[in-house]
Enzyme design. Structure first.
Site, PDB file in Angstrom:
ATOM      1  N   GLU A 102       0.832  -1.203   0.000  1.00 51.21           N
ATOM      2  CA  GLU A 102       0.000   0.000   0.000  1.00 51.21           C
ATOM      3  C   GLU A 102       0.864   1.249   0.000  1.00 51.21           C
ATOM      4  O   GLU A 102       1.490   1.592   1.013  1.00 51.21           O
ATOM      5  CB  GLU A 102      -0.932   0.026   1.214  1.00 51.21           C
ATOM      6  CG  GLU A 102      -1.832   1.257   1.241  1.00 51.21           C
ATOM      7  CD  GLU A 102      -2.671   1.376   2.494  1.00 51.21           C
ATOM      8  OE1 GLU A 102      -3.325   2.430   2.662  1.00 51.21           O
ATOM      9  OE2 GLU A 102      -2.673   0.437   3.315  1.00 51.21           O
ATOM     10  N   LYS A 231      -9.010 -15.434  15.560  1.00 53.05           N
ATOM     11  CA  LYS A 231      -9.152 -15.059  14.159  1.00 53.05           C
ATOM     12  C   LYS A 231     -10.584 -14.687  13.782  1.00 53.05           C
ATOM     13  O   LYS A 231     -11.007 -14.886  12.633  1.00 53.05           O
ATOM     14  CB  LYS A 231      -8.625 -16.179  13.242  1.00 53.05           C
ATOM     15  CG  LYS A 231      -7.160 -16.496  13.506  1.00 53.05           C
ATOM     16  CD  LYS A 231      -6.640 -17.658  12.698  1.00 53.05           C
ATOM     17  CE  LYS A 231      -5.178 -17.932  13.083  1.00 53.05           C
ATOM     18  NZ  LYS A 231      -4.611 -19.095  12.384  1.00 53.05           N
ATOM     19  N   HIS A 402      -2.470  10.602  -0.769  1.00 52.31           N
ATOM     20  CA  HIS A 402      -2.699   9.363  -1.502  1.00 52.31           C
ATOM     21  C   HIS A 402      -2.485   9.553  -3.001  1.00 52.31           C
ATOM     22  O   HIS A 402      -2.010   8.654  -3.686  1.00 52.31           O
ATOM     23  CB  HIS A 402      -4.098   8.827  -1.206  1.00 52.31           C
ATOM     24  CG  HIS A 402      -4.149   7.993   0.027  1.00 52.31           C
ATOM     25  ND1 HIS A 402      -3.867   6.646   0.040  1.00 52.31           N
ATOM     26  CD2 HIS A 402      -4.421   8.321   1.316  1.00 52.31           C
ATOM     27  CE1 HIS A 402      -3.988   6.166   1.271  1.00 52.31           C
ATOM     28  NE2 HIS A 402      -4.315   7.168   2.068  1.00 52.31           N
TER      29      HIS A 402
END
Length: 407
Positions: A102, A231, A402
Site C-alpha cells: 500500500e 481469528k 494518496h
C-alpha cells in the site's frame, strides 16, 4: 539412477503415480515446488515463474510453514522511524519494519514517528498477557453445568499440573467458565512467554480436557468453542484481552501540532471523537480507531506473525484530547495483540531479519520480554499511524497524500 526432474515429476502426478501433496517424499523440497509450478501453470494457463524466486530453504518451510509449496510471494519491506520508545520491555530508538504493497502507508507512519520524536518519544506498556483456548463441553442440564463449573473451580490446580505437563514454557494462568444451557465453555488462559503460543495452548488444553472427561460427566464437543476467540472479531477479546494487551501514548506540544501537522490539538481531538468514537459506535464496530490494522498487518508480515490474527490485533481504541496546557494527548490501546518472537513464521530468514531490525529475535531474557517488546513496537507504530492520519484529516491533506504516494 537418474535424479527426477520437475518435468518428470509432473508427468508422474498427471499419470496418477504420485500424489500432488506427496512430492517431497520423492525429491527435495525445491524440486517438488518446481514440479508443482509446472502443473499449476498448465492448469491456470498462466506464468508463475516469478514464484520460484525465494531466498529461504524450502525444506525448512515445508511441513512447518506451508504445504503444497509452489514458491513464495515477495512483499516490499520498508521501515518507519527510527522512533524513540520508552517501553517496559523495549527502550531506545528503533526502526519499525513494515511489509506492505500500500503506497503512502510507510510514509504516513514515518511522519507520525517524526512527530512523536519531536514530542520526546512515545511511552508503551504491556498491561496484560494471556493466550486463550476455550473448549465447549456438553452436559445434561444446567444442574450438571453448575456441577462442572464447581468442579473446575475446585480443581484448577490439578488442571494446571496436567496442562503444564505438555510444555516446558507455558503456564496456565486461570480457567474461566461460561454456561449457556447445557453447554459449558471453559476459557483457559496461558502465559506463553515469547511464543505466540496457539499450538502450545491447544495441546495443553487437550490434556486438561481429557482429565475433565475422566473426572466428570461432561463430554468434550470441540476443543475450540469459539469463545477463545481466535481469528474472529469478538467482544470477549476487546474486554478480556487475548495474547497481549498493550497501550502506547504521546503528548505533542501545540506548536509541534501546528507547525508539523498543520492543524490544531482541538481539531485532532474533535475528529477522533466524531470519527473514531461516534462513527465507529454507529457502525457497530469493535475497534474504535482510524487504521490500526495497517500498522499491525504490515509489522505482522515483516516479522513472521500469523497474518489472520490481524483481526484481533486491530481491536483497538484510539483516544485524543487537549491537555489543560493546550497540548495534544493521543493514545492507542490494543486489547488483543497475538505476537511471538519464536516459532511459526519467525524462523524464516526475511522475517527473522525483521525481528532483528527491532532487536527482538528469539527468546528473551527474562522469558517473554522479547514478545512484550515486539508488542510495544507495534503499538507505537499504530500510534504514529493514528496521529498521522488524524492530522491529515484535520489539515485536509489525506487525498493529496494518496494521490502523490498511493499510485
Amino acid at each position: 539412477m537418474t535424479e527426477p526432474t520437475p518435468a518428470s515429476l509432473a508427468d508422474r502426478v498427471r499419470d496418477g503415480d504420485v500424489r500432488f501433496h506427496e512430492l517431497e517424499e520423492h525429491v527435495d523440497a525445491d524440486t517438488a515446488a518446481a514440479a508443482r509450478r509446472l502443473l499449476v501453470a498448465e492448469s491456470a494457463d498462466g506464468d508463475v515463474d516469478a514464484l520460484g524466486e525465494y531466498a529461504f530453504d524450502a525444506a525448512d518451510a515445508h511441513g512447518s510453514n506451508i504445504e503444497n509449496m509452489i514458491g513464495a510471494v515477495q512483499v516490499p519491506m520498508g521501515v518507519a522511524g527510527p522512533v524513540s520508545i520508552d517501553g517496559g520491555a523495549l527502550s531506545g530508538d528503533r526502526y519499525l519494519p513494515m511489509a506492505t504493497t500500500e503506497g503512502a502507508l510507510v510514509a504516513s507512519i514515518n511522519r507520525g514517528c517524526s512527530v512523536v520524536n519531536d514530542a520526546g518519544g512515545a511511552t508503551a506498556r504491556v498491561t496484560k498477557t494471556g493466550m486463550t483456548r476455550a473448549p465447549v463441553f456438553r452436559v445434561g442440564d444446567v444442574a450438571e453445568a453448575e456441577a462442572l463449573v464447581a468442579w473446575v473451580r475446585d480443581n484448577e490446580a490439578t488442571l494446571r499440573e496436567v496442562a503444564e505437563s505438555t510444555t516446558s514454557h507455558g503456564e496456565l494462568l486461570d480457567v474461566t467458565p461460561y454456561v449457556v444451557g447445557n453447554n459449558v465453555f471453559l476459557r483457559f488462559r496461558y502465559d506463553t512467554k515469547d511464543a505466540m503460543g496457539m499450538n502450545m495452548v491447544t495441546i495443553a488444553t487437550r490434556e486438561a480436557c481429557d482429565a475433565i472427561e475422566d473426572e466428570t460427566d461432561a463430554s468434550l464437543v470441540a476443543l475450540s468453542g469459539n469463545l477463545c476467540s481466535d481469528k474472529k472479531p469478538a467482544a470477549v477479546n476487546a474486554v478480556e484481552g487475548r495474547g497481549r494487551s498493550v497501550a502506547a501514548d504521546v503528548e505533542v506540544p501545540r506548536e509541534i501540532v501546528e507547525e508539523r501537522l498543520h492543524t490544531t490539538p482541538e481539531s485532532i481531538a474533535e475528529i477522533n471523537t466524531r470519527k473514531n468514537l461516534v462513527g465507529s459506535a454507529k457502525a457497530g464496530a469493535l475497534g474504535f480507531n482510524a487504521h490500526v490494522a495497517n500498522a499491525v498487518a504490515a509489522m505482522f508480515l515483516a516479522t513472521g506473525q500469523d497474518e489472520a490474527q490481524v483481526v484481533e490485533g486491530a481491536n483497538a481504541i484510539t483516544t485524543a484530547e487537549t491537555t489543560p496546557e493546550g497540548d495534544l494527548y493521543v493514545s492507542v490501546s490494543l486489547a488483543s495483540l497475538e505476537v511471538g518472537t519464536v516459532g511459526g513464521g519467525t524462523g524464516l530468514p526475511t522475517q527473522a531479519a525483521g525481528l532483528d531490525v527491532l532487536g527482538v529475535r528469539g527468546g528473551g531474557d527474562p522469558a517473554g520480554s522479547n514478545g512484550d517488546a515486539l508488542a510495544e513496537a507495534i503499538a507505537v507504530g499504530a500510534l504514529a499511524g493514528e496521529l498521522s492520519l488524524l492530522a491529515a484529516l484535520g489539515s485536509r491533506h489525506l487525498s493529496s497524500a494518496h494521490a502523490d504516494l498511493g499510485r
